[in-house]
Structure formats: structure tokens, C-alpha cells
Design an enzyme around this catalytic site. Sequence first.
Site, PDB file in Angstrom:
ATOM      1  N   ASP A   7       0.837  -1.202   0.000  1.00 59.62           N
ATOM      2  CA  ASP A   7       0.000   0.000   0.000  1.00 59.62           C
ATOM      3  C   ASP A   7       0.877   1.258   0.000  1.00 59.62           C
ATOM      4  OD1 ASP A   7       0.802   0.420   2.633  1.00 59.62           O
ATOM      5  OD2 ASP A   7      -1.176   0.089   3.529  1.00 59.62           O
ATOM      6  N   CYS A  64       2.476  -3.714   4.006  1.00 58.51           N
ATOM      7  CA  CYS A  64       1.694  -2.537   4.416  1.00 58.51           C
ATOM      8  C   CYS A  64       2.429  -1.915   5.599  1.00 58.51           C
ATOM      9  CB  CYS A  64       0.232  -2.906   4.730  1.00 58.51           C
ATOM     10  SG  CYS A  64      -0.025  -3.893   6.208  1.00 58.51           S
ATOM     11  N   THR A  66       2.160  -2.084   8.923  1.00 61.58           N
ATOM     12  CA  THR A  66       2.532  -3.064   9.951  1.00 61.58           C
ATOM     13  C   THR A  66       2.794  -4.445   9.368  1.00 61.58           C
ATOM     14  OG1 THR A  66       0.203  -3.607  10.218  1.00 61.58           O
ATOM     15  CG2 THR A  66       1.113  -1.936  11.713  1.00 61.58           C
ATOM     16  N   HIS A  97       8.793 -25.059   7.566  1.00 56.72           N
ATOM     17  CA  HIS A  97       7.665 -25.706   8.247  1.00 56.72           C
ATOM     18  C   HIS A  97       6.323 -25.462   7.580  1.00 56.72           C
ATOM     19  CE1 HIS A  97       9.799 -26.074  12.435  1.00 56.72           C
ATOM     20  NE2 HIS A  97      10.644 -26.250  11.430  1.00 56.72           N
ATOM     21  N   HIS A 133       5.039 -31.841   8.470  1.00 61.48           N
ATOM     22  CA  HIS A 133       4.700 -30.495   8.001  1.00 61.48           C
ATOM     23  C   HIS A 133       3.672 -30.551   6.870  1.00 61.48           C
ATOM     24  CE1 HIS A 133       7.608 -28.894  10.672  1.00 61.48           C
ATOM     25  NE2 HIS A 133       8.649 -29.428  10.045  1.00 61.48           N
TER      26      HIS A 133
HETATM   27  C1  RB5 Z   1      -2.188   2.373   6.530  1.00 59.85           C
HETATM   28  O1  RB5 Z   1      -2.121   3.567   7.223  1.00 59.85           O
HETATM   29  C2  RB5 Z   1      -2.079   1.203   7.505  1.00 59.85           C
HETATM   30  O2  RB5 Z   1      -3.238   1.052   8.231  1.00 59.85           O
HETATM   31  C3  RB5 Z   1      -1.742  -0.069   6.765  1.00 59.85           C
HETATM   32  O3  RB5 Z   1      -0.608   0.108   6.014  1.00 59.85           O
HETATM   33  C4  RB5 Z   1      -1.480  -1.302   7.628  1.00 59.85           C
HETATM   34  O4  RB5 Z   1      -0.559  -1.037   8.623  1.00 59.85           O
HETATM   35  C5  RB5 Z   1      -2.645  -2.021   8.124  1.00 59.85           C
HETATM   36  O5  RB5 Z   1      -2.544  -3.100   8.723  1.00 59.85           O
END
Ligand code: RB5
Length: 143
Positions: A7, A64, A66, A97, A133
Site C-alpha cells: 500500500d 503494508c 505493519t 515448516h 509439516h
Molecule cells: C495504513 O495507514 C495502515 O493502516 C496499513 O498500512 C497497515 O498497517 C494495516 O494493517
Amino acid sequence: MIAIGGDHSALELKAGIMAHLRERGESFKDFGTYTEESCDYPDIAKVVCRAVLSGECDRGIIICGTGIGISITANRFKGIRAALCGDCYSAKATREHNNANVLALGARVVGIGLACQIVDTWLDTPFSEGERHKIRIAKMDED
Ligand code: RB5
């Protein structure tokens, strides 16, 4: 062929990883996003996962902020085993695994140096082919 996507928050890390993939001589396809305009990570997860499931690409890398939202979305696709990794131990273990076919990264969690080490580990580690596995992976796709 590696499918890669992220993203808006992942634009810079994705560019760095693509440069690294180029240096490794890997072929890859960039599924976006291509601008800093805010977008929805599920849309990126979906196009990458579809490319892996169709056989167009062998594996996927999704990013993304996180790595959490995009990996949650990816794991809703039957046949996708997406592993969110923030360290090389996990990247190795999830290949051995879980035979993880998608790697998820958090652009706000890992820097480019660690991300490239994780990518290298994940790309270079084969599935163990261990019977236990295989049984466990088969159970993931049971209803
Ligand atoms: C975008 O701001 C953020 O929410 C996205 O990149 C991600 O971290 C969501 O899990």
C-alpha cells in the site's frame, strides 16, 4: 516470478526490495500501488494472492505499514500461506515448516537492510518436505 505489492505506506520499502530483487537477478511483477495516494491494503493483497494462486507468479511479497492487515487479508485465500516476518529466524522457519508462499513485511516496522535479509532468507530456504509439516499444511485447507 515473484509478485510484489504494497500500500501507500510501503512505497519506499517496496522500491528498495525491488532494487534488491533486481540485483539478485530475480524476475518479479509489481502489482502496485504506484503512487503515494492512500489506498486500501486488501486490494493489494487480493491481486498478489490471485497472481500466486493462478500460477502467474510462484510466490508473493506483500507490504503494508505493519504487515498485519495485508497478511490477514492474504490468509483468507485458500491455498495462500502468508507469513508476517520481522526476523530471519521466522523467515527460514516459515519456509521449512509452513511452505509459506507469501511473505508479508511491515514497512513501518523493518528497515530496508533487515527487510532484504528477510527476503533473501525466505527466497533461499526450501520447504523441508517433512511428512509432519505436509500433514499440518493439508489441515490448513480443510473446512
Ligand atoms: C495504513 O495507514 C495502515 O493502516 C496499513 O498500512 C497497515 O498497517 C494495516 O494493517
